[in-house]
Write an enzyme that holds these catalytic residues in place. Structure first.
Site, PDB file in Angstrom:
ATOM      1  N   SER A  99     -31.825   6.521 -24.505  1.00 18.50           N
ATOM      2  CA  SER A  99     -30.577   7.936 -24.224  1.00 18.50           C
ATOM      3  C   SER A  99     -29.386   7.884 -24.592  1.00 18.50           C
ATOM      4  O   SER A  99     -29.381   6.082 -24.867  1.00 18.50           O
ATOM      5  CB  SER A  99     -31.166   8.243 -22.603  1.00 18.50           C
ATOM      6  OG  SER A  99     -29.874   8.832 -22.565  1.00 18.50           O
ATOM      7  N   TYR A 153     -31.632   4.855 -14.577  1.00 19.41           N
ATOM      8  CA  TYR A 153     -31.778   5.276 -15.066  1.00 19.41           C
ATOM      9  C   TYR A 153     -30.873   4.311 -16.748  1.00 19.41           C
ATOM     10  O   TYR A 153     -32.416   4.411 -17.345  1.00 19.41           O
ATOM     11  CB  TYR A 153     -31.619   6.721 -15.566  1.00 19.41           C
ATOM     12  CG  TYR A 153     -31.909   6.997 -16.695  1.00 19.41           C
ATOM     13  CD1 TYR A 153     -33.326   7.280 -16.619  1.00 19.41           C
ATOM     14  CD2 TYR A 153     -31.185   7.727 -17.293  1.00 19.41           C
ATOM     15  CE1 TYR A 153     -34.020   8.400 -17.875  1.00 19.41           C
ATOM     16  CE2 TYR A 153     -31.406   8.986 -18.966  1.00 19.41           C
ATOM     17  CZ  TYR A 153     -32.808   8.487 -18.613  1.00 19.41           C
ATOM     18  OH  TYR A 153     -33.342   9.556 -19.586  1.00 19.41           O
TER      19      TYR A 153
END
Ligand code: NDP
Length: 247
Positions: free
Chosen positions: A142, A155
């Site tokens: 990501s 995350y």
């Protein structure tokens, strides 16, 4: 002849979003696809669609946080199709919150799915790819794997880990002719953000979600490009943001 004719691709987290679109894109390139996730009904719909378009697909119900199930997934792919050429480690969970909120169940879920699930599946696939003398691991990281911000800490930690593991794998496996790619999407319109329970984090994200964000097929197209290059070409990192996403 399609570029991935005769190739076998496993996609984790294929019951929605990027994984589902990737299964369709790789099937359109000629690969037999093994689609894995926990929601079997969603996988059945996907398999029906792929078969209806003349492709070949096998659904496997699998929770990647269970090491035995993750290993079983790779084995089933080989039992059914005889080989494993591409593993797209896509299954992922994003439950954003400030660290001080102490949402430790969500921390554990994210590390279990995003990091350990990826390792379990990779471990089993690499054994087969080494025997074959070729393979390609595509790990979905990501933008959050390059930058950590307030509420993305844990995350981001999982996605920084994905990048670290991917680069190590690249070095470890290059002599076995196994390619490794990390894909780093910005905001994509999927179910991912719907699992956030913390209101403050949901609000922090709302600005970005109002932009003209990416569609799952935008990432799927990039993955199809990466895995259809000649064997000498190893695209190691792909960063894709919506045009209007600032960071
Ligand atoms: P979705 O929520 O639509 O898809 C996530 C997928 O992961 C689902 O198919 C889900 O299936 C699967 N999954 C979750 N937990 C497990 C588990 N324990 N075992 C097996 N499968 C599991 O989100 P996206 O498509 O957006 O997410 C795909 C990847 O892309 C993730 O790794 C995410 O971090 C990454 N990403 C997404 C971005 C975005 O903006 N959407 C941006 C950057 C990266 P099921 O629930 O049926 O098991």
């Amino acid at each position: 002849m399609a570029k991935l004719d005769g190739k076998v691709a496993i996609i984790t987290g294929a019951s929605s979003g990027i994984g589902e679109a990737t299964a369709e894109a790789l099937s359109a390139e000629g690969a037999s696809v093994v689609v894995a996730a926990r929601r079997e009904d969603r996988l059945s719909d996907l398999v029906e669609r792929i078969n209806g378009n003349g492709g070949k697909a096998l659904p496997v119900e699998c929770d990647v946080t269970d090491e035995e199930q993750a290993h079983g997934l790779i084995q089933k792919a080989r039992d059914e199709y005889g080989r494993v050429d591409i593993l797209v480690n896509n299954a992922g969970v994003m439950q954003l919150s400030k660290v001080e909120k102490g949402l430790s169940d969500e921390w554990r879920t994210m590390f279990n799915v995003n990091v350990l699930g990826l390792l379990y599946a990779t471990d089993a696939a690499v054994q087969i790819m080494k025997e074959q003398g070729s393979g390609h691991l595509v790990n979905i990281s990501s933008v959050a794997g390059r930058k950590s911000r307030a509420t993305t800490g844990v995350y981001s930690g999982t996605k920084f880990a994905v990048n670290a593991i991917s680069e190590a794998l690249r070095e470890e496996l290059l002599e076995d002719n196994i390619r490794v790619t990390m894909v780093e999407p910005g905001a994509v319109e999927t179910e991912l953000a719907t699992h956030i329970t913390d209101e403050e984090a949901q609000e922090a994200l709302s600005g970005i979600l109002e932009l003209d964000i990416l569609q799952p097929e935008d990432i799927a197209n990039a993955i199809a490009y990466v895995v259809t290059q000649p064997e000498r070409v190893s695209i190691n990192e792909v960063l894709i943001r919506p045009t209007q996403q600032p960071n």
